[in-house]
Design a protein around this motif. Structure first.
Motif, mmCIF file in Angstrom:
data_model
loop_
_atom_site.group_PDB
_atom_site.id
_atom_site.type_symbol
_atom_site.label_atom_id
_atom_site.label_comp_id
_atom_site.label_asym_id
_atom_site.label_seq_id
_atom_site.Cartn_x
_atom_site.Cartn_y
_atom_site.Cartn_z
ATOM 1 N N VAL A 6 0.845 -1.180 0.000
ATOM 2 C CA VAL A 6 0.000 0.000 0.000
ATOM 3 C C VAL A 6 0.882 1.231 0.000
ATOM 4 C CG1 VAL A 6 -1.760 1.280 1.249
ATOM 5 C CG2 VAL A 6 -1.859 -1.212 1.166
ATOM 6 N N HIS A 7 0.646 2.118 -0.968
ATOM 7 C CA HIS A 7 1.425 3.347 -1.090
ATOM 8 C C HIS A 7 0.518 4.539 -0.838
ATOM 9 C CE1 HIS A 7 4.594 6.023 -2.394
ATOM 10 N NE2 HIS A 7 3.667 6.677 -3.085
ATOM 11 N N GLY A 8 1.046 5.520 -0.125
ATOM 12 C CA GLY A 8 0.294 6.756 0.011
ATOM 13 C C GLY A 8 0.210 7.291 1.413
ATOM 14 N N ILE A 9 -0.115 6.452 2.386
ATOM 15 C CA ILE A 9 -0.224 6.929 3.759
ATOM 16 C C ILE A 9 1.181 7.234 4.269
ATOM 17 C CG2 ILE A 9 -0.959 6.359 6.111
ATOM 18 C CD1 ILE A 9 -3.353 6.559 4.327
ATOM 19 N N GLU A 10 1.368 8.423 4.752
ATOM 20 C CA GLU A 10 2.657 8.883 5.273
ATOM 21 C C GLU A 10 3.739 8.880 4.190
ATOM 22 O OE1 GLU A 10 3.404 6.426 8.723
ATOM 23 O OE2 GLU A 10 2.044 7.627 9.935
ATOM 24 N N GLY A 11 3.344 8.822 2.908
ATOM 25 C CA GLY A 11 4.294 8.876 1.809
ATOM 26 C C GLY A 11 5.171 7.652 1.667
ATOM 27 N N LYS A 12 4.763 6.562 2.275
ATOM 28 C CA LYS A 12 5.553 5.332 2.246
ATOM 29 C C LYS A 12 4.788 4.213 1.566
ATOM 30 C CE LYS A 12 7.556 6.426 6.745
ATOM 31 N NZ LYS A 12 7.632 6.015 8.143
ATOM 32 N N THR A 13 5.525 3.187 1.156
ATOM 33 C CA THR A 13 4.917 1.954 0.674
ATOM 34 C C THR A 13 5.145 0.904 1.746
ATOM 35 O OG1 THR A 13 5.332 2.528 -1.635
ATOM 36 C CG2 THR A 13 4.926 0.204 -1.147
ATOM 37 N N ILE A 14 4.055 0.323 2.233
ATOM 38 C CA ILE A 14 4.192 -0.677 3.285
ATOM 39 C C ILE A 14 3.466 -1.962 2.899
ATOM 40 C CG2 ILE A 14 4.451 1.018 5.141
ATOM 41 C CD1 ILE A 14 1.550 0.512 5.891
ATOM 42 N N LYS A 36 -7.057 -3.864 7.809
ATOM 43 C CA LYS A 36 -5.748 -4.484 8.058
ATOM 44 C C LYS A 36 -4.633 -3.445 7.923
ATOM 45 C CE LYS A 36 -7.382 -9.011 6.707
ATOM 46 N NZ LYS A 36 -6.910 -10.096 7.524
ATOM 47 N N LEU A 37 -4.782 -2.524 6.978
ATOM 48 C CA LEU A 37 -3.811 -1.447 6.827
ATOM 49 C C LEU A 37 -3.791 -0.571 8.077
ATOM 50 C CD1 LEU A 37 -1.868 0.481 5.356
ATOM 51 C CD2 LEU A 37 -3.875 1.512 4.271
ATOM 52 N N LEU A 38 -4.963 -0.179 8.553
ATOM 53 C CA LEU A 38 -5.038 0.683 9.738
ATOM 54 C C LEU A 38 -4.396 0.031 10.958
ATOM 55 C CD1 LEU A 38 -8.611 2.185 9.329
ATOM 56 C CD2 LEU A 38 -6.427 3.406 9.180
ATOM 57 N N ALA A 39 -4.466 -1.285 11.045
ATOM 58 C CA ALA A 39 -3.845 -1.996 12.165
ATOM 59 C C ALA A 39 -2.321 -1.854 12.141
ATOM 60 C CB ALA A 39 -4.242 -3.470 12.134
ATOM 61 N N ASN A 40 -1.745 -1.536 10.971
ATOM 62 C CA ASN A 40 -0.296 -1.378 10.827
ATOM 63 C C ASN A 40 0.166 0.067 10.945
ATOM 64 O OD1 ASN A 40 0.603 -4.117 10.238
ATOM 65 N ND2 ASN A 40 -0.616 -3.920 8.384
ATOM 66 N N LEU A 41 -0.771 0.984 11.117
ATOM 67 C CA LEU A 41 -0.430 2.408 11.173
ATOM 68 C C LEU A 41 -0.506 2.925 12.605
ATOM 69 C CD1 LEU A 41 -2.446 3.738 8.114
ATOM 70 C CD2 LEU A 41 0.002 3.275 8.227
ATOM 71 N N PRO A 42 0.212 4.016 12.878
ATOM 72 C CA PRO A 42 0.081 4.631 14.203
ATOM 73 C C PRO A 42 -1.363 5.085 14.429
ATOM 74 C CG PRO A 42 1.890 5.634 12.963
ATOM 75 C CD PRO A 42 1.158 4.720 12.024
ATOM 76 N N ALA A 43 -1.765 5.129 15.680
ATOM 77 C CA ALA A 43 -3.119 5.584 16.012
ATOM 78 C C ALA A 43 -3.361 6.963 15.424
ATOM 79 C CB ALA A 43 -3.292 5.612 17.532
ATOM 80 N N ASN A 44 -4.559 7.175 14.915
ATOM 81 C CA ASN A 44 -4.976 8.456 14.343
ATOM 82 C C ASN A 44 -4.257 8.835 13.049
ATOM 83 O OD1 ASN A 44 -6.791 8.847 16.498
ATOM 84 N ND2 ASN A 44 -5.129 9.635 17.748
ATOM 85 N N LEU A 81 -6.372 10.051 0.809
ATOM 86 C CA LEU A 81 -7.349 10.435 1.825
ATOM 87 C C LEU A 81 -8.293 11.471 1.265
ATOM 88 C CD1 LEU A 81 -5.065 10.667 4.974
ATOM 89 C CD2 LEU A 81 -6.483 8.759 4.229
ATOM 90 N N ARG A 82 -9.563 11.253 1.454
ATOM 91 C CA ARG A 82 -10.557 12.246 1.069
ATOM 92 C C ARG A 82 -10.465 13.421 2.019
ATOM 93 N NH1 ARG A 82 -14.655 7.587 1.029
ATOM 94 N NH2 ARG A 82 -14.629 6.935 -1.134
ATOM 95 N N GLY A 83 -10.720 14.606 1.502
ATOM 96 C CA GLY A 83 -10.720 15.783 2.355
ATOM 97 C C GLY A 83 -11.862 15.764 3.330
ATOM 98 N N GLY A 84 -11.660 16.365 4.487
ATOM 99 C CA GLY A 84 -12.706 16.438 5.498
ATOM 100 C C GLY A 84 -13.749 17.474 5.136
#
Length: 86
Positions: A6-14, A36-44, A81-84
């Protein structure tokens, strides 16, 4: 182990482990992959409802199965991420 990158969150590919077998992988939905992706990311780091998954220039709906969209073991999925609102 079946995984996607997965690429994109925090500018990394994990790597994200999504299943232990091919039949299990073929049943995984976009929503399950996001969780499953969210489980690998820092909270929030992100909220599931703001995450948009893209593969081969198509948006993956939460109810779509990864395999039905041509996603295979070790495929790379782009998350934006969609804008708020407000």
């Amino acid at each position: 182990m079946y995984q996607v990158f997965v690429h994109g969150i925090e500018g990394k590919t994990i790597p994200v482990h999504v299943a232990n077998s091919e039949s299990e992988f073929n049943a995984v939905t976009g929503r399950q992959m996001k969780r499953k992706l969210l489980a690998n990311l820092p909270a929030n780091a992100a909220r599931e409802e703001r995450m948009r998954a893209l593969f081969a220039n198509r948006q993956l709906a939460d109810t779509d199965k990864l395999a039905d969209n041509g996603i295979q073991n070790k495929s790379t999925i782009l998350i934006v991420l969609r804008g708020g609102s407000g």
